[in-house]
Design an enzyme around this catalytic site. Structure first.
Site, PDB file in Angstrom:
ATOM      1  N   ASN A  23       0.964  -1.320   0.023  1.00 46.80           N
ATOM      2  CA  ASN A  23      -0.178   0.064   0.013  1.00 46.80           C
ATOM      3  C   ASN A  23       0.819   1.668   0.230  1.00 46.80           C
ATOM      4  OD1 ASN A  23      -2.637  -1.405  -0.759  1.00 46.80           O
ATOM      5  ND2 ASN A  23      -3.098  -1.227   1.940  1.00 46.80           N
ATOM      6  N   CYS A 116     -16.702  -3.946  -4.321  1.00 47.68           N
ATOM      7  CA  CYS A 116     -16.457  -4.791  -4.003  1.00 47.68           C
ATOM      8  C   CYS A 116     -16.403  -5.541  -2.293  1.00 47.68           C
ATOM      9  CB  CYS A 116     -14.199  -4.046  -3.791  1.00 47.68           C
ATOM     10  SG  CYS A 116     -13.948  -4.126  -1.280  1.00 47.68           S
ATOM     11  N   ARG A 121     -17.556   0.808  -1.071  1.00 47.06           N
ATOM     12  CA  ARG A 121     -15.792   1.684  -1.520  1.00 47.06           C
ATOM     13  C   ARG A 121     -15.472   2.997  -2.113  1.00 47.06           C
ATOM     14  NH1 ARG A 121     -11.374  -2.246  -1.292  1.00 47.06           N
ATOM     15  NH2 ARG A 121     -10.051  -0.907  -1.070  1.00 47.06           N
ATOM     16  N   ASP A 308      -6.591  -4.330   8.441  1.00 40.49           N
ATOM     17  CA  ASP A 308      -6.394  -4.990   7.620  1.00 40.49           C
ATOM     18  C   ASP A 308      -5.851  -5.857   8.432  1.00 40.49           C
ATOM     19  OD1 ASP A 308      -6.879  -3.869   5.225  1.00 40.49           O
ATOM     20  OD2 ASP A 308      -4.965  -2.840   4.600  1.00 40.49           O
ATOM     21  N   ILE A 330     -14.332   0.369  10.030  1.00 38.62           N
ATOM     22  CA  ILE A 330     -13.691   0.564   9.312  1.00 38.62           C
ATOM     23  C   ILE A 330     -14.552   0.429   7.583  1.00 38.62           C
ATOM     24  CG2 ILE A 330     -12.328   1.068   7.068  1.00 38.62           C
ATOM     25  CD1 ILE A 330     -11.668   2.670   9.831  1.00 38.62           C
TER      26      ILE A 330
END
Ligand code: EPU
Length: 423
Positions: A23, A116, A121, A308, A330
């Site tokens: 990322n 997704c 998102r 994550d 999130i």
């Protein structure tokens, strides 16, 4: 299609080297669109996602070559402002080309990424930010068609929720804008600091690195430069949790422990041994032979607990003593791994955005055929498979290959019995 097979129940020993952060690599590669000349990036992981963004850059006219973990990207040939659905649909982070294309060409036509596996998102924050810089954004046949006459104009941007790629896109656009841009409630993930360093090395003027207020004084042009991708904190965290769950004694080398403040805290609370070095973490655990304490987590923007690493921690908590509560703030749909963990014997109940995980108290998970649904869900199944007794077959491992470099080689190096097979 390939699947991953794990013979579980074996402790992990040795040293694992952490790769560059996916990322961080994605925005830094996109940033090479901002200036002609040869950009050099070191410590770039070779992943499905980094290959996708390089294909996207090629489709825009850039050329690149890889030597080991270093990339040379020539930003000179930029000749297109259009990112097709074919590329964007395979990787949402493709939207990171919007900011640089607008800054350099004044136009960008980029496919909307669509939904997704982990949530809707949307990219409304990105578009709102560009509009603050004077860009006209239209939606046309599934594409964002964004354009401006002349240079972008400095402006004020406030994010309702700190968005990682939104902050990155705006930083890249504002770097070449006419005037000063202020981004408030900016995301503070370390990958953004890595991008700020790259932009500054290219000649950008940015204040407020690692804070939630970024001030960018636009410059007329940027130049190519040489930069290094930071270590992947999510890969490091995944291996740390894997050792905690499977048991063993492992040095997680070439990582940045400072980027994992919440995970280190949570592992220590769970009773796992964590020694913190300058560029390593030393994890010791007896796995299910020890009393892994129940610990709650709530995912938050950095420096909070990362979304994550939520699925991976949940896999560890399936073996804890007591009940742990995992709260995801999130993404609205990031519990896809729960049904798969249940197939391995986990006792988990979902209630909205929370999951109650009742530990198996010393009993092991049992291996089973399971299916990977997204990148991080897949890695939680790998952790469960390593901690479980018997054989686990994880199908659709292309998800894992998006974000974990040489996972089979790295786990085998730690003594795990793991291999790939055709389905
Ligand atoms: N959001 C909006 N509108 C927007 C942008 C975001 O509503 O325009 C919402 C999102 O739906 C989410 C929240 O804001 O609820 C935060 O999302 P963010 O924009 O920060 O996520 P992202 O930039 O799309 C990056 C990582 C993700 C990671 C998240 C959160 C990259 C390439 N991707 O995504 O990484 O989960 O930040 O930390 O940096 C992964 O590597 O597996 C992964 C999914």
């Amino acid at each position: 299609m390939e699947k991953l097979v794990i013979e579980g129940g074996k402790p992990l020993h040795g040293t694992v080297k952490i790769s560059g952060a996916k990322n961080a690599a994605l925005p830094l590669i996109a940033a090479s669109l901002l200036a002609p000349g040869v950009h050099v990036l070191h410590n770039v992981p070779d992943l499905r996602d980094t290959r996708t963004i390089l294909r996207l850059l090629e489709s825009l006219g850039l050329s690149w070559e890889r030597e080991g973990t270093s990339l040379r990207i020539d930003g000179t040939g930029l000749n297109s402002s259009e990112a097709s659905y074919e590329l964007v649909k395979t990787m949402r982070a493709s939207v990171l080309v919007l900011g640089p294309l607008l800054a350099r060409l004044g136009r960008a036509k980029v496919s909307l990424p669509g939904g997704c596996a982990i949530g809707a998102r949307p990219i409304n924050f990105h578009l709102m930010g560009f509009e603050q810089l004077g860009v006209q954004c239209d939606l046309d046949s599934g594409y964002v068609d964004a354009s401006i006459d002349g240079r972008l104009k400095g402006g004020r941007v406030y994010f309702d929720i700190p968005s990682v790629t939104g902050t990155e896109n705006l930083l890249m656009a504002a770097a070449l804008a006419d005037g000063t841009t202020i981004i408030k409630n900016a995301a503070r993930e370390p990958e953004i600091g890595n991008l700020v360093d790259m932009l500054v090395s290219m000649g950008a003027k940015i204040e407020g690195k690692n804070s939630d207020r970024l001030e960018i004084e636009g410059v007329e042009q940027l130049v190519a430069a040489e930069n290094t991708i930071i270590p992947d904190r999510i890969e490091a965290g995944t291996y740390a949790i894997a050792v905690a769950a499977a048991g063993g004694d492992v040095i997680i080398q070439d990582c940045e422990p400072e980027h994992l403040p919440s995970l280190v805290e949570k592992l220590q609370l769970a009773g796992i041994g964590v020694e913190i070095g300058v560029d390593y973490l030393h994890i010791t655990s007896k796995g299910t032979d020890q009393e892994i304490k129940a610990v709650d987590i709530t995912t938050m923007p950095y420096p909070g607990y990362p979304t994550d690493l939520q699925a991976q921690f949940m896999a560890l908590m399936t073996c804890c003593h007591g009940v742990s509560r995992v709260h995801e703030t999130i993404f609205e749909n990031r519990f896809m791994h729960v049904a798969e963990l249940q197939r391995m014997g986990a006792d988990i109940q979902i209630d909205g955005r929370s999951a109650m995980v009742k530990g198996l108290v010393g009993n092991m998970l049992t291996g089973a055929p399971v299916m990977a649904t997204d990148l991080r869900a897949s890695s939680s199944l790998v952790i469960a498979g390593l901690a479980a007794s018997g054989r686990t077959d994880i199908s659709r491992i292309y998800h894992l290959e998006r974000g974990y470099e040489d996972i089979v080689g790295k786990l085998s190096g730690l003594g795990a019995v793991v291999w790939k097979e055709n389905e």
